[in-house]
Design an enzyme around this catalytic site. Sequence first.
Site, PDB file in Angstrom:
ATOM      1  N   TYR A   1       5.125   3.092  20.446  1.00  0.00           N
ATOM      2  CA  TYR A   1       3.977   2.980  21.363  1.00  0.00           C
ATOM      3  C   TYR A   1       4.195   3.859  22.596  1.00  0.00           C
ATOM      4  O   TYR A   1       3.339   4.659  22.959  1.00  0.00           O
ATOM      5  CB  TYR A   1       3.814   1.518  21.770  1.00  0.00           C
ATOM      6  CG  TYR A   1       2.595   1.226  22.608  1.00  0.00           C
ATOM      7  CD1 TYR A   1       1.309   1.426  22.099  1.00  0.00           C
ATOM      8  CD2 TYR A   1       2.716   0.727  23.902  1.00  0.00           C
ATOM      9  CE1 TYR A   1       0.183   1.129  22.869  1.00  0.00           C
ATOM     10  CE2 TYR A   1       1.602   0.424  24.660  1.00  0.00           C
ATOM     11  CZ  TYR A   1       0.335   0.627  24.144  1.00  0.00           C
ATOM     12  OH  TYR A   1      -0.772   0.329  24.910  1.00  0.00           O
TER      13      TYR A   1
ATOM     14  N   THR B   1      -6.531  -3.483  14.510  1.00  0.00           N
ATOM     15  CA  THR B   1      -6.241  -4.634  15.381  1.00  0.00           C
ATOM     16  C   THR B   1      -7.502  -5.123  16.084  1.00  0.00           C
ATOM     17  O   THR B   1      -7.510  -6.216  16.641  1.00  0.00           O
ATOM     18  CB  THR B   1      -5.157  -4.316  16.440  1.00  0.00           C
ATOM     19  OG1 THR B   1      -5.529  -3.134  17.148  1.00  0.00           O
ATOM     20  CG2 THR B   1      -3.792  -4.127  15.789  1.00  0.00           C
TER      21      THR B   1
ATOM     22  N   ALA C   1      -6.751   6.381  27.444  1.00  0.00           N
ATOM     23  CA  ALA C   1      -6.145   5.093  27.810  1.00  0.00           C
ATOM     24  C   ALA C   1      -4.644   5.202  27.601  1.00  0.00           C
ATOM     25  O   ALA C   1      -4.164   5.307  26.473  1.00  0.00           O
ATOM     26  CB  ALA C   1      -6.726   3.977  26.948  1.00  0.00           C
TER      27      ALA C   1
END
Length: 315
Positions: A145, A35, A114
């Site tokens: 996710y 991405t 993150a």
Amino acid sequence: MRIVVTGGAGFIGSHVCDRLIAEGHHVAAIDNFITGSPDNIAHLIGHERFEFVQADIIAGCWVEGTVDAVMNLASPASPVGYLDNPIETMLVGSHGTHNALELARQKGARFLQASTSEVYGDPLEHPQHEDYWGHVNCVGVRSVYDEAKRFAEALTMAYHRRHGLQTRIIRIFNTYGPRMALNDGRVVPNFVAQAVRNQPLTVYGDGKATRSFCYVSDLVDGMLRLLWSNETRPVNIGNPREMTVLEFAQAVKAAAGPTCTSEIVFVQPRAERIADDPQRRQPDITRARTVLGWEPRISLEEGLQRTIDYFRSRI
Ligand code: UDP
């Protein structure tokens, strides 16, 4: 310092690389471009303190030489990105994070994971404080996710407890700015690209869901403060200014100026795009304020202007 940034060619990762280079550090960025984009780091290629490795950290995460910190940012992050790449998203959060943690352990480096406000799911507490355990549908479409990031947080804490690794966990709330991919499907690039093209701004459903938008330079500032701090608990970094998606559409239209002829329209996207859509989201940033002395500085109006300028240059 020499710092490894996984996901270094992504939207946030490339801004992190820029900031580290500007501060005089050496950076080794890793990305597989699933991405991310080569465009985001094109200006850094050839810099004497910047190295780039095209690799998938699911398969392995290694660089030769000394490493002082590993920042693990690699993952699809937009709902469209992780709905289109569900298995890759789960594997990068699990195997990828494991490989990045092993790199940090073997190099004696500190490690920053993150994470995301999505660990709170569709939250039952508001605003979201770090001590809230969240409300995630573990078999819903967003779970690829949410659960990958929750697993990554758990694995990070296991490395901290078992190996004494210096670990940091940042929970990133909605962040926007230049280098968001035009086609990434999130509300900011969608509305900004639509406004720049004078096309209708597509509000999904009734537009009453809320989000709180943080400009990318503020986010990077908070992330680096956390990296160099001693805080091992998760820290929310986001802008507490909350608004509905409809109000956000109006803000984008206003920021685009009087020449913008876009209407605001209500549409129904494909069902999986809004399944389990969190209805309210706002960070409680008390911990970031007290521990890191951090707070956001860029107003929505200023951040949107910079983002619109970037999208105008791309379209
Ligand atoms: N949304 C919208 N129109 C769009 C894209 C998104 O109304 O063109 C809504 C979406 O349903 C959600 C909010 O905007 O309520 C934020 O969605 P986004 O995809 O940016 O990311 P999320 O915060 O859900 O991870």
